[in-house]
Design a protein around this motif. Sequence first.
Motif, PDB file in Angstrom:
ATOM      1  N   ALA A   1       0.863  -1.188   0.000  1.00  0.00           N
ATOM      2  CA  ALA A   1       0.000   0.000   0.000  1.00  0.00           C
ATOM      3  C   ALA A   1       0.894   1.231   0.000  1.00  0.00           C
ATOM      4  N   VAL A   2       0.696   2.094  -0.983  1.00  0.00           N
ATOM      5  CA  VAL A   2       1.495   3.310  -1.114  1.00  0.00           C
ATOM      6  C   VAL A   2       0.532   4.500  -1.191  1.00  0.00           C
ATOM      7  N   PRO A   3       0.882   5.633  -0.613  1.00  0.00           N
ATOM      8  CA  PRO A   3      -0.005   6.810  -0.675  1.00  0.00           C
ATOM      9  C   PRO A   3       0.109   7.519  -2.013  1.00  0.00           C
ATOM     10  N   GLY A   4      -1.013   8.015  -2.494  1.00  0.00           N
ATOM     11  CA  GLY A   4      -0.994   8.748  -3.753  1.00  0.00           C
ATOM     12  C   GLY A   4      -0.403  10.131  -3.630  1.00  0.00           C
ATOM     13  N   SER A   5      -0.258  10.641  -2.423  1.00  0.00           N
ATOM     14  CA  SER A   5       0.258  11.998  -2.244  1.00  0.00           C
ATOM     15  C   SER A   5       1.733  12.124  -2.566  1.00  0.00           C
TER      16      SER A   5
ATOM     17  N   SER B   1       8.383   2.246   9.264  1.00  0.00           N
ATOM     18  CA  SER B   1       8.612   3.554   9.865  1.00  0.00           C
ATOM     19  C   SER B   1       9.999   3.567  10.478  1.00  0.00           C
ATOM     20  N   ASP B   2      10.585   4.765  10.577  1.00  0.00           N
ATOM     21  CA  ASP B   2      11.894   4.875  11.233  1.00  0.00           C
ATOM     22  C   ASP B   2      11.779   4.721  12.744  1.00  0.00           C
ATOM     23  N   ARG B   3      10.550   4.675  13.269  1.00  0.00           N
ATOM     24  CA  ARG B   3      10.339   4.451  14.699  1.00  0.00           C
ATOM     25  C   ARG B   3      10.065   2.986  15.024  1.00  0.00           C
TER      26      ARG B   3
ATOM     27  N   THR C   1       9.415   7.440  -0.747  1.00  0.00           N
ATOM     28  CA  THR C   1       8.612   6.217  -0.715  1.00  0.00           C
ATOM     29  C   THR C   1       9.054   5.226  -1.778  1.00  0.00           C
ATOM     30  N   GLU C   2       9.372   5.712  -2.972  1.00  0.00           N
ATOM     31  CA  GLU C   2       9.828   4.790  -4.015  1.00  0.00           C
ATOM     32  C   GLU C   2      11.166   4.148  -3.658  1.00  0.00           C
ATOM     33  N   GLU C   3      11.983   4.839  -2.850  1.00  0.00           N
ATOM     34  CA  GLU C   3      13.230   4.234  -2.377  1.00  0.00           C
ATOM     35  C   GLU C   3      12.957   3.259  -1.238  1.00  0.00           C
ATOM     36  N   ALA C   4      12.054   3.640  -0.329  1.00  0.00           N
ATOM     37  CA  ALA C   4      11.709   2.751   0.786  1.00  0.00           C
ATOM     38  C   ALA C   4      11.092   1.456   0.291  1.00  0.00           C
ATOM     39  N   LEU C   5      10.391   1.518  -0.832  1.00  0.00           N
ATOM     40  CA  LEU C   5       9.774   0.320  -1.387  1.00  0.00           C
ATOM     41  C   LEU C   5      10.832  -0.704  -1.774  1.00  0.00           C
ATOM     42  N   LEU C   6      11.852  -0.270  -2.467  1.00  0.00           N
ATOM     43  CA  LEU C   6      12.931  -1.182  -2.860  1.00  0.00           C
ATOM     44  C   LEU C   6      13.718  -1.675  -1.647  1.00  0.00           C
TER      45      LEU C   6
ATOM     46  N   VAL D   1       2.545  -1.748   4.370  1.00  0.00           N
ATOM     47  CA  VAL D   1       2.037  -0.389   4.196  1.00  0.00           C
ATOM     48  C   VAL D   1       3.196   0.587   4.331  1.00  0.00           C
ATOM     49  N   PHE D   2       3.273   1.530   3.376  1.00  0.00           N
ATOM     50  CA  PHE D   2       4.312   2.551   3.365  1.00  0.00           C
ATOM     51  C   PHE D   2       3.664   3.917   3.583  1.00  0.00           C
ATOM     52  N   GLY D   3       4.373   4.768   4.308  1.00  0.00           N
ATOM     53  CA  GLY D   3       3.870   6.103   4.575  1.00  0.00           C
ATOM     54  C   GLY D   3       4.256   7.089   3.490  1.00  0.00           C
ATOM     55  N   GLY D   4       3.687   8.293   3.583  1.00  0.00           N
ATOM     56  CA  GLY D   4       3.953   9.333   2.612  1.00  0.00           C
ATOM     57  C   GLY D   4       5.014  10.298   3.099  1.00  0.00           C
ATOM     58  N   LEU D   5       4.804  11.583   2.776  1.00  0.00           N
ATOM     59  CA  LEU D   5       5.796  12.595   3.130  1.00  0.00           C
ATOM     60  C   LEU D   5       5.931  12.742   4.638  1.00  0.00           C
ATOM     61  N   GLN D   6       4.813  12.645   5.390  1.00  0.00           N
ATOM     62  CA  GLN D   6       4.830  12.789   6.839  1.00  0.00           C
ATOM     63  C   GLN D   6       4.750  11.456   7.569  1.00  0.00           C
ATOM     64  N   GLY D   7       4.850  10.341   6.840  1.00  0.00           N
ATOM     65  CA  GLY D   7       4.830   9.036   7.471  1.00  0.00           C
ATOM     66  C   GLY D   7       3.418   8.542   7.742  1.00  0.00           C
TER      67      GLY D   7
END
Length: 501
Positions: free
Chosen positions: A78-82, A295-297, A360-365, A317-323
């Motif tokens: 799951a990736v955010p569209g933002s 998350s980094d937490r 997010t595209e980097e976190a996905l890989l 699930v991956f977060g967006g600009l603000q996680g």
Amino acid sequence: MKAMPAAPAAVSNGKPTEPHKSWKKVNEERKALKRERKQEKLLKQMNQTKESEANADAAASAAQARMNKPNPSTLSIAVPGSILENAQSAELRAYVAGQIARAACIFRVNEVIVFDDVGVATARETKRSYEQDAEGNATGTVRSSSLQLARILQYLECPQYLRKYFFPLHKDLKYSGLLNPLDTPHHLRQQSKFRYREGVISDKKAKDGQSYANVGLLNDVLVDKAIEPGVRVTVKMDPASDTSRKQRGTLVSPDEPRRETGVYWGYQVRIAHSLSEIFTKSPYESSYDVTLGTSDRGTNVHEVPNRSIQYKHLLIVFGGLQGLEEALANDDKLTVDDPEMLFDHYVNVLPRQGSRTIRTEEALLIALASLQEKLQPELADVETDLSDLLPRSEDTGIPMGRDALISKKQKKRKLVEAPDETVADEPAPKEAAPSPKKIVPAPKAAPPTPARLSANPFGDPSATKTSLEDDFEVVSTTTAGPASTRKTNASDSGDDLSRFD
């Protein structure tokens, strides 16, 4: 009274002939023969019917067995569209979507969910309708960035020969032609002979109960069901018949190619209006049995034991600009304060990161690569060798000749070195005409010796002349270019080493 002897048979040309039969007897014999042939025909039809029923039962049992066979475990992301709103141009928005599609195919993702992590109250982008009912009225809206991301993901997943049927010209797909192709196994070439193919029902007329499908071959394939034109289907190709030129096929479920052969058959795209809809509108009956948040937490991924996450349907699930914290705050249906409470595992996929943020595209890989050894599917894919039937990596792209691989720099070097390597012959006698200069090809440089590697040519001028004259081109100051570029600390000979090719 004596019985009269039977009349002798008539003789014709020295051969006895049969006695004359009445028409009544002839008709009776014909009727008997007709009844016999009719019975044989009925018996033959009964045998054929029994054979067809037996074949149908066998096919039905085989199909039922295939249906009862469980599907392999699935992986959903799951990736955010933002994330597209952070791109500086329309080209970069499309490129980010292409990166997500590439990562999903590389790691065999089965479902990609695009969710809205901003919400209605703080939305900075306009909403656009994307769902329509039977009357054509819009029933749902979604952020334009989420809709564009989902549309590009669907466009890239669709085989190239089907895109013109499902994707008309649209501004969201303006730069999709510049994106890297996914090159997945179900993007088959025309010469590929794989048993399954993706296709679309064409408007070509067929018999009742049948229809034609375009599956990327020269001719349409005749399938076993009547479906309205324009529907995307998965076709199982029948073996070629010697008696018929028509290629036939059977419509199957989109899950069958992966279930039967283990081949990755693309991903499905789903849109969720909020973080909670990711979990509540799962396409699987048992929903997602394992959920994982990034998350980094979260927990250090290196502390997770190998093969410890067993799953049937895994969701990451991956977060967006603000996680994920911002996505949770913008969802009114969720009452928890910590996003860690929503997931079975909350993982930091890259501890001690050098940058303050990871896109997010980097976190996905990064996440899919680091979790490879941590995951254990309950039912893995079938391992089959299909390298002879599917296109391989060397079949991708346009083959280039050896001459085309020579760089411009190498060609330029040859042109520059040719005049310097000209060797003049000895002067000819006065009576003879002067002979032209002969161009001698340059000998191959000998491999460097340890002594040459240990020397410092820039510290000792004599070492420069002896050790580098074979490896570097010494250019005279008179031919090295403009005067402003020929300043050097110089040697007595006036040569410099300012130009190394």
